[in-house]
Design a protein around this motif. Structure first.
Motif, PDB file in Angstrom:
ATOM      1  N   GLN A  31      84.636  85.605  52.567  1.00 41.02           N
ATOM      2  CA  GLN A  31      83.576  86.764  52.623  1.00 41.02           C
ATOM      3  C   GLN A  31      83.062  85.948  54.455  1.00 41.02           C
ATOM      4  O   GLN A  31      82.426  86.434  55.314  1.00 41.02           O
ATOM      5  CB  GLN A  31      82.137  86.934  51.830  1.00 41.02           C
ATOM      6  N   ALA A  34      85.479  86.523  56.806  1.00 39.88           N
ATOM      7  CA  ALA A  34      86.101  87.813  57.464  1.00 39.88           C
ATOM      8  C   ALA A  34      85.184  88.300  58.952  1.00 39.88           C
ATOM      9  O   ALA A  34      85.868  88.872  59.942  1.00 39.88           O
ATOM     10  CB  ALA A  34      85.663  88.591  56.007  1.00 39.88           C
ATOM     11  N   GLN A  73      88.659  93.278  46.362  1.00 44.71           N
ATOM     12  CA  GLN A  73      87.139  92.481  47.288  1.00 44.71           C
ATOM     13  C   GLN A  73      88.295  92.128  49.139  1.00 44.71           C
ATOM     14  O   GLN A  73      87.199  92.789  49.811  1.00 44.71           O
ATOM     15  CB  GLN A  73      87.362  91.244  46.520  1.00 44.71           C
ATOM     16  N   CYS A  74      89.032  91.731  48.934  1.00 41.54           N
ATOM     17  CA  CYS A  74      89.863  91.616  50.066  1.00 41.54           C
ATOM     18  C   CYS A  74      89.817  93.177  51.336  1.00 41.54           C
ATOM     19  O   CYS A  74      89.124  93.739  52.242  1.00 41.54           O
ATOM     20  CB  CYS A  74      91.708  91.271  50.090  1.00 41.54           C
ATOM     21  N   GLU A  76      87.390  95.502  50.214  1.00 46.06           N
ATOM     22  CA  GLU A  76      86.549  96.055  50.888  1.00 46.06           C
ATOM     23  C   GLU A  76      85.974  95.560  51.739  1.00 46.06           C
ATOM     24  O   GLU A  76      85.367  96.068  51.963  1.00 46.06           O
ATOM     25  CB  GLU A  76      85.945  95.758  49.097  1.00 46.06           C
ATOM     26  N   THR A  77      86.053  94.697  51.980  1.00 44.48           N
ATOM     27  CA  THR A  77      85.718  93.474  52.869  1.00 44.48           C
ATOM     28  C   THR A  77      86.433  94.080  54.160  1.00 44.48           C
ATOM     29  O   THR A  77      85.817  93.201  55.082  1.00 44.48           O
ATOM     30  CB  THR A  77      85.796  91.913  52.701  1.00 44.48           C
TER      31      THR A  77
END
Length: 356
Positions: A31, A34, A73-74, A76-77
């Motif tokens: 987070q 990115a 999570q990756c 979604e980011t």
């Protein structure tokens, strides 16, 4: 399988030895970095033995389930997710049993929906006949059985460094050229530079390696990593140098291997983003200050700047009376970066032979 050039240029590869980061640290690092141009994350810690020495066994649920969550999570980011599989010395016996076990492993990894699959032949015995041809054949076999869009191969001899020949046997003549010729051009190849831990990458060096590989090298940058018995007593915090923006035209991507300390790793990793963005106007000292303030607080950043020589140059084994000074100083800060320094001072990141 797609050309690797369609990937974003800069990202993270967890390729270190030693105690791996926990899942919270991974998610927080993802987070944090990115927005600063880190657009892919390759999960490949050497301590995940189900990706290396025990690759024939499926990942147990207590590892695989949080890995699935992290892959989501990756995505979604907006960060490409990848995994590094290192089927240890499979090229010494690529028989029916090995193919069966590898098929099962690739099927399990496909459940993660990886954008990238790194096939890692690093840190293995290499003085074997027809090494390049055998490794390329295995890589193509794997590429046909994975849903990952991008494939990256790490050669056994991933640097010009003679230390590789000393430890893993003399590299076969024309190994890199033969491997590059045999591999599908869509498959990228990792390279760490003239050394395993390279101080400076130059366009001239990278152009030469590109000719040998028949493709632009994909940098595996071993800074700020600090694994191993020699490096773990030091904290690599200084800003990146020797990575001029001009190298961008000569590489397929830039993967940074972070330090054992996830929060402190973010300081130099931010400066790499600044180096690319600023080009010839990049000031590494100013970049360190800005990054340290962004990652920590102004007060903690000043302390890090004051103590940089002790932390990165003097090292844990030679601090003497300064160790107690550092303990007192960083105990004042309620910050995860300061806690990592205190843990380092107390030997929490010591590297032992059992970690190899």
């Amino acid at each position: 399988m797609e050309q690797i050039e369609s990937l974003p240029q800069r990202g993270i590869i967890e390729g270190y030895y030693g105690t791996p980061w926990d899942w919270t640290a991974r998610a927080q690092t993802l987070q944090f970095l990115a927005p600063h141009g880190y657009r892919f994350y390759l999960y490949a810690p050497k301590a995940d033995e189900f990706l290396r020495r025990r690759w024939r066994e499926p990942h147990p649920a207590d590892i695989f389930e949080p890995l699935e969550k992290f892959a989501r999570q990756c995505r979604e980011t907006g960060v490409a997710f990848g995994v590094g599989l290192s089927p240890y010395e499979i090229y010494r016996g690529f028989d029916d049993a090995a193919k069966r076990d590898l098929t099962a492993k690739l099927a399990q990894l496909d459940a993660l929906k990886p954008d990238m699959l790194a096939i890692l032949f690093d840190d293995m015995r290499g003085d074997l006949p027809k090494l390049a041809q055998t490794q390329s054949a295995i890589t193509h076999w794997m590429a046909e059985r994975t849903h990952a869009k991008h494939i990256i191969l790490c050669p056994t001899y991933y640097s010009d460094d003679p230390l590789l020949d000393k430890v893993f046997g003399a590299r076969p003549q024309n190994y890199l050229e033969e491997l590059g010729e045999a591999l599908d051009p869509a498959i990228a190849m990792f390279w760490t530079g003239d050394k395993i831990c390279t101080r400076e990458f130059t366009p001239c060096h990278l152009a030469r390696v590109g000719e040998q590989m028949r493709r632009k090298p994909f940098l595996w940058d071993n800074y700020p990593v600090n694994d191993g018995p020699r490096m773990s007593p030091f904290l690599h915090l200084r800003a990146f140098t020797g990575r001029p923006a001009a190298i961008g035209a000569h590489i397929a991507g830039h993967a940074v291997n972070p330090a054992l300390q996830p929060v402190l790793s973010r300081i130099p990793m931010l400066t790499l983003a600044q180096s690319y963005a600023c080009g010839s106007t990049y000031d590494h000292d100013a970049a360190f200050v800005r990054a340290a303030q962004t990652v920590t607080t102004p007060e903690l950043a000043r302390a890090l700047q004051d103590d940089l020589g002790l932390l990165q140059d003097t090292g844990l084994d030679n601090l003497g009376d300064a160790a107690e000074h550092l303990r007192t100083r960083y105990a004042q800060f309620d910050h995860s970066a300061a806690r990592e320094i205190l843990a380092w001072l107390n030997g929490a990141y010591r590297f032992t032979g059992e970690m190899l």
